[in-house]
Design a protein around this motif. Structure first.
Motif, PDB file in Angstrom:
ATOM      1  N   SER A 363       0.424  -0.920  -0.081  1.00 39.58           N
ATOM      2  CA  SER A 363       0.275  -0.115  -0.342  1.00 39.58           C
ATOM      3  C   SER A 363       0.965   0.832  -0.250  1.00 39.58           C
ATOM      4  CB  SER A 363      -0.983   0.094   1.171  1.00 39.58           C
ATOM      5  OG  SER A 363      -0.182  -0.214   2.282  1.00 39.58           O
ATOM      6  N   LEU A 364       0.318   2.904  -0.264  1.00 41.00           N
ATOM      7  CA  LEU A 364       1.446   3.938  -0.167  1.00 41.00           C
ATOM      8  C   LEU A 364       0.055   4.787   0.475  1.00 41.00           C
ATOM      9  CD1 LEU A 364       3.751   5.831  -0.759  1.00 41.00           C
ATOM     10  CD2 LEU A 364       2.439   5.868  -3.299  1.00 41.00           C
ATOM     11  N   ALA A 365      -0.235   5.526   1.151  1.00 40.10           N
ATOM     12  CA  ALA A 365      -0.831   6.612   0.949  1.00 40.10           C
ATOM     13  C   ALA A 365      -0.171   8.281   1.310  1.00 40.10           C
ATOM     14  CB  ALA A 365      -2.362   6.333   2.517  1.00 40.10           C
ATOM     15  N   VAL A 366      -0.378   8.943   0.593  1.00 36.93           N
ATOM     16  CA  VAL A 366       0.788   9.564   0.417  1.00 36.93           C
ATOM     17  C   VAL A 366      -0.063  10.929   0.241  1.00 36.93           C
ATOM     18  CG1 VAL A 366       2.411   8.817   0.332  1.00 36.93           C
ATOM     19  CG2 VAL A 366       1.398   9.455  -1.588  1.00 36.93           C
ATOM     20  N   TYR A 367       0.113  12.298   0.776  1.00 36.11           N
ATOM     21  CA  TYR A 367      -0.330  13.848   0.510  1.00 36.11           C
ATOM     22  C   TYR A 367       0.434  14.446   0.086  1.00 36.11           C
ATOM     23  CZ  TYR A 367      -3.298  17.907   1.884  1.00 36.11           C
ATOM     24  OH  TYR A 367      -4.129  19.079   1.895  1.00 36.11           O
ATOM     25  N   LEU A 368       0.322  15.597  -1.185  1.00 35.32           N
ATOM     26  CA  LEU A 368       0.963  16.108  -0.701  1.00 35.32           C
ATOM     27  C   LEU A 368       0.241  18.306  -0.635  1.00 35.32           C
ATOM     28  CD1 LEU A 368       3.236  17.269  -2.592  1.00 35.32           C
ATOM     29  CD2 LEU A 368       2.249  17.385  -4.568  1.00 35.32           C
ATOM     30  N   PRO A 369       0.769  18.565   0.548  1.00 34.39           N
ATOM     31  CA  PRO A 369       0.111  19.737   0.616  1.00 34.39           C
ATOM     32  C   PRO A 369      -0.236  20.750   0.518  1.00 34.39           C
ATOM     33  CG  PRO A 369       1.332  18.635   2.677  1.00 34.39           C
ATOM     34  CD  PRO A 369       1.900  18.258   0.978  1.00 34.39           C
ATOM     35  N   SER A 370       0.959  21.225  -0.638  1.00 31.89           N
ATOM     36  CA  SER A 370       0.952  22.559  -1.856  1.00 31.89           C
ATOM     37  C   SER A 370       0.116  22.256  -2.637  1.00 31.89           C
ATOM     38  CB  SER A 370       2.203  22.226  -2.616  1.00 31.89           C
ATOM     39  OG  SER A 370       2.700  21.451  -3.394  1.00 31.89           O
ATOM     40  N   THR A 371      -0.331  21.269  -2.742  1.00 26.01           N
ATOM     41  CA  THR A 371      -2.287  21.176  -3.888  1.00 26.01           C
ATOM     42  C   THR A 371      -2.839  20.521  -3.053  1.00 26.01           C
ATOM     43  OG1 THR A 371      -0.561  19.024  -5.082  1.00 26.01           O
ATOM     44  CG2 THR A 371      -0.515  20.507  -5.786  1.00 26.01           C
ATOM     45  N   ARG A 372      -2.740  19.995  -1.593  1.00 25.66           N
ATOM     46  CA  ARG A 372      -4.133  19.157  -0.998  1.00 25.66           C
ATOM     47  C   ARG A 372      -3.944  18.027  -2.201  1.00 25.66           C
ATOM     48  NH1 ARG A 372      -8.995  22.288   0.044  1.00 25.66           N
ATOM     49  NH2 ARG A 372      -8.277  23.684  -1.868  1.00 25.66           N
ATOM     50  N   THR A 373      -3.461  17.341  -2.859  1.00 27.79           N
ATOM     51  CA  THR A 373      -3.645  15.949  -3.399  1.00 27.79           C
ATOM     52  C   THR A 373      -2.783  15.187  -2.507  1.00 27.79           C
ATOM     53  OG1 THR A 373      -2.841  17.270  -5.378  1.00 27.79           O
ATOM     54  CG2 THR A 373      -3.100  14.599  -5.386  1.00 27.79           C
ATOM     55  N   THR A 374      -4.052  14.123  -2.661  1.00 24.45           N
ATOM     56  CA  THR A 374      -4.137  12.713  -1.574  1.00 24.45           C
ATOM     57  C   THR A 374      -3.560  11.275  -2.937  1.00 24.45           C
ATOM     58  OG1 THR A 374      -5.541  12.956  -0.232  1.00 24.45           O
ATOM     59  CG2 THR A 374      -4.948  11.301  -0.611  1.00 24.45           C
ATOM     60  N   LEU A 375      -3.037  10.683  -3.066  1.00 21.19           N
ATOM     61  CA  LEU A 375      -2.362   9.639  -3.823  1.00 21.19           C
ATOM     62  C   LEU A 375      -2.473   8.463  -2.766  1.00 21.19           C
ATOM     63  CD1 LEU A 375      -1.573   7.927  -6.330  1.00 21.19           C
ATOM     64  CD2 LEU A 375       1.201   9.064  -6.137  1.00 21.19           C
ATOM     65  N   VAL A 376      -3.318   7.735  -3.001  1.00 18.09           N
ATOM     66  CA  VAL A 376      -3.811   6.238  -2.187  1.00 18.09           C
ATOM     67  C   VAL A 376      -3.695   4.707  -3.202  1.00 18.09           C
ATOM     68  CG1 VAL A 376      -4.984   4.501  -1.158  1.00 18.09           C
ATOM     69  CG2 VAL A 376      -5.453   6.524  -0.664  1.00 18.09           C
ATOM     70  N   ALA A 377      -2.529   3.793  -3.437  1.00 16.04           N
ATOM     71  CA  ALA A 377      -2.349   3.039  -4.022  1.00 16.04           C
ATOM     72  C   ALA A 377      -2.319   1.842  -3.915  1.00 16.04           C
ATOM     73  CB  ALA A 377      -1.191   3.070  -4.668  1.00 16.04           C
ATOM     74  N   LEU A 378      -2.965   0.423  -3.872  1.00 11.58           N
ATOM     75  CA  LEU A 378      -3.498  -0.673  -3.211  1.00 11.58           C
ATOM     76  C   LEU A 378      -2.684  -1.939  -4.075  1.00 11.58           C
ATOM     77  CD1 LEU A 378      -7.212   0.038  -1.128  1.00 11.58           C
ATOM     78  CD2 LEU A 378      -3.966   0.148  -0.687  1.00 11.58           C
ATOM     79  N   LEU A 379      -2.249  -2.316  -3.801  1.00 16.52           N
ATOM     80  CA  LEU A 379      -1.820  -4.084  -4.671  1.00 16.52           C
ATOM     81  C   LEU A 379      -1.721  -5.126  -3.889  1.00 16.52           C
ATOM     82  CD1 LEU A 379       0.562  -1.300  -4.497  1.00 16.52           C
ATOM     83  CD2 LEU A 379       1.339  -2.579  -5.765  1.00 16.52           C
ATOM     84  N   ASN A 380      -2.459  -6.292  -4.578  1.00 18.77           N
ATOM     85  CA  ASN A 380      -2.068  -7.791  -4.354  1.00 18.77           C
ATOM     86  C   ASN A 380      -0.749  -8.483  -4.259  1.00 18.77           C
ATOM     87  OD1 ASN A 380      -3.003  -8.241  -6.460  1.00 18.77           O
ATOM     88  ND2 ASN A 380      -4.818  -9.081  -6.319  1.00 18.77           N
ATOM     89  N   THR A 381      -0.011  -8.232  -4.533  1.00 16.39           N
ATOM     90  CA  THR A 381       0.889  -8.558  -4.481  1.00 16.39           C
ATOM     91  C   THR A 381       2.689  -7.924  -3.847  1.00 16.39           C
ATOM     92  OG1 THR A 381       3.000  -9.936  -5.738  1.00 16.39           O
ATOM     93  CG2 THR A 381       2.118  -7.846  -6.542  1.00 16.39           C
ATOM     94  N   ASP A 382       3.329  -8.514  -2.643  1.00 19.52           N
ATOM     95  CA  ASP A 382       4.981  -7.906  -2.435  1.00 19.52           C
ATOM     96  C   ASP A 382       5.867  -8.476  -2.891  1.00 19.52           C
ATOM     97  OD1 ASP A 382       5.998  -9.800   0.206  1.00 19.52           O
ATOM     98  OD2 ASP A 382       3.784 -10.657  -0.770  1.00 19.52           O
ATOM     99  N   THR A 383       5.713  -9.041  -4.229  1.00 18.66           N
ATOM    100  CA  THR A 383       7.061  -9.699  -4.988  1.00 18.66           C
ATOM    101  C   THR A 383       7.812  -8.796  -5.982  1.00 18.66           C
ATOM    102  OG1 THR A 383       5.961 -11.714  -5.042  1.00 18.66           O
ATOM    103  CG2 THR A 383       7.541 -11.314  -6.207  1.00 18.66           C
ATOM    104  N   ALA A 384       8.706  -8.590  -5.453  1.00 16.06           N
ATOM    105  CA  ALA A 384       9.815  -7.775  -5.752  1.00 16.06           C
ATOM    106  C   ALA A 384       9.685  -7.959  -7.258  1.00 16.06           C
ATOM    107  CB  ALA A 384      11.179  -7.624  -5.161  1.00 16.06           C
ATOM    108  N   TYR A 385       9.706  -6.354  -7.405  1.00 17.50           N
ATOM    109  CA  TYR A 385      10.281  -5.970  -9.172  1.00 17.50           C
ATOM    110  C   TYR A 385      11.429  -5.223  -9.269  1.00 17.50           C
ATOM    111  CZ  TYR A 385      10.499  -4.019 -13.612  1.00 17.50           C
ATOM    112  OH  TYR A 385      11.404  -4.207 -14.806  1.00 17.50           O
ATOM    113  N   ARG A 386      12.626  -6.025  -9.376  1.00 23.96           N
ATOM    114  CA  ARG A 386      14.274  -5.938  -9.300  1.00 23.96           C
ATOM    115  C   ARG A 386      14.628  -5.061  -8.448  1.00 23.96           C
ATOM    116  NH1 ARG A 386      14.179  -2.192 -15.513  1.00 23.96           N
ATOM    117  NH2 ARG A 386      13.456  -4.583 -16.959  1.00 23.96           N
TER     118      ARG A 386
END
Length: 416
Positions: A363-386
């Motif tokens: 998961s990733l849940a982050v916020y950019l205060p300068s523009t009040r932008t929220t980004l959330v990403a959810l994945l159903n794997t934790d297997t590494a890539y490179r």
């Protein structure tokens, strides 16, 4: 031992800056004292040119670019399913799911699905601690030995150092015995005391405050402090004082391996034999205060600005302003300028929040205060890539499209 098995030993519930801002942990000399970077300012983030906004409007053309970027990461990193949400006030939102939630049935990934969010849990646990600081029940510079007996260097390690990942305590999830116990019976329950025992049999990594080292052990201790000083179980405290005031009705601190429906199945290679398994019914008690929470896209949409700004959606303070400023002082922890870790929270080029990983989910849940932008990403794997967390690859690809002056750029080295 397989690469994935070794990764779990290094700290699978972690991925908040795991393999991101974490410097090599078991070797290397002491690092020079870090320079504090106020997270809300993003002083080291590049400034956009006058012709380029900090965050691009999510027009149909930009949405198509996002679709292509997400699908490219999924193909290259072999990610079964992804849900992404992006919101900026006054602009169109972007909420889309891709791929499958269940490989065996072909069920599609959907925005309303519950997922295990791993180290996002740390933001809730540290919020509880900071609320107790505001109530003067604890102080950030108290030694942990005032509250918990038997901690190595417990008379010197402060609550602040635990929350900021600068205690020097060995990460229990790196212990070979822990790895064997978990993978031999993934549904077994662990107590906090059992988890600490895996850590405390190892010598300390360095003296308190000397450098940054991401350790789940720190959060287990802080969870116990919250319980002791609040008089409530950690999950109950978080529900009453954090989730309910935030209106987050679809976030829970499980007591076992319960998992509300609908939920995504989670695919991992962090197994005893290194072969892929579905980890949806694994018991997350081994992550406890460091990684056990379950949530949804919409609740994390609420949480990202709440934790970044220290205010509940109704405008009331979740954490006092002075305490929040301390939380958001994010000393640089690695070679990437503009990326640092504060008190259970990070700032990466102005994006404030946390990520999470445990077997089967990221998961990733982050916020950019300068523009009040929220980004959330959810994945159903934790297997590494490179050698990198797939959520990090995805976050970088998304922010290159929507905020080229604030790219979520973390080192391509995976240590967690």
């Amino acid at each position: 031992m397989s690469q994935s098995s070794a990764r779990l030993r290094r700290g699978a519930a972690i991925a908040a800056l795991t393999g991101t801002l974490v410097v090599p942990t078991a070797a290397g000399g002491a690092r020079a004292a870090p320079v504090a970077v106020p997270a809300a300012v993003g002083a080291d983030s590049p400034s956009p040119s006058p012709s380029e906004p900090a965050v691009r409007s999510l027009t149909p053309q930009v949405a198509r670019q996002l679709d292509a970027a997400v699908q490219k990461v999924m193909r290259e990193a072999n990610v079964p399913g992804v849900t992404v949400g992006i919101w900026t006030p006054g602009q169109p939102s972007y909420v889309r799911s891709f791929g499958v939630a269940d490989k065996s049935t072909g069920q599609k990934m959907a925005p309303d699905m519950y997922v295990r969010i791993g180290s996002e849990t740390k933001t809730f646990t540290v919020t509880g601690l900071l609320q107790l600081v505001d109530q003067k029940k604890v102080a950030l510079d108290d030694p942990i030995g005032m509250y918990i007996d038997g901690v190595p260097n417990g008379d010197r390690i402060t609550l602040r150092q635990l929350a900021g990942m600068r205690s020097g305590l060995f990460n229990y999830s790196e212990d070979p015995g822990f790895f064997k116990a978990l993978t031999s019976d993934p549904q077994r329950p662990f107590t906090p005391q059992q988890l600490l025992a895996y850590s405390f049999k190892h010598p300390v990594m360095f003296q308190p405050g000397q450098k940054f080292y991401y350790s789940n052990t720190n959060l287990i201790l802080l969870g116990l402090v919250v319980e002791k000083e609040s008089g409530q179980r950690l999950g109950d405290y978080i529900k009453q004082h954090v989730l309910d005031p935030a209106g987050m009705r679809h976030t829970l601190f499980p007591t076992g391996n319960e998992f509300p429906a609908p939920h995504a199945q989670g695919y991992t290679e962090q197994t005893a034999n290194g072969k892929e398994a579905d980890a949806a019914d694994w018991n997350p008690s081994w992550g406890w205060a460091a990684g056990a929470v379950i949530s949804t896209l919409e609740d994390l949409h609420t949480w990202a600005p709440t934790v970044a700004m220290g205010r509940f959606p109704d405008g009331t303070r979740m954490v006092a302003a002075a305490t929040q400023r301390q939380r958001l002082t994010t000393p640089q922890t690695g070679s990437i300028k503009g990326a640092g870790y504060g008190l259970g929270i990070f700032d990466v080029q102005g994006w404030i929040g946390h990520n999470g990983s445990l077997p089967g989910y990221e998961s990733l849940a982050v916020y950019l205060p300068s523009t009040r932008t929220t980004l959330v990403a959810l994945l159903n794997t934790d297997t590494a890539y490179r050698s990198q967390e797939p959520s990090t690859v995805l976050g970088e690809a998304i922010t290159k499209v929507i905020s080229p002056a604030h790219v979520y750029n973390l080192p391509r080295t995976r240590t967690g």
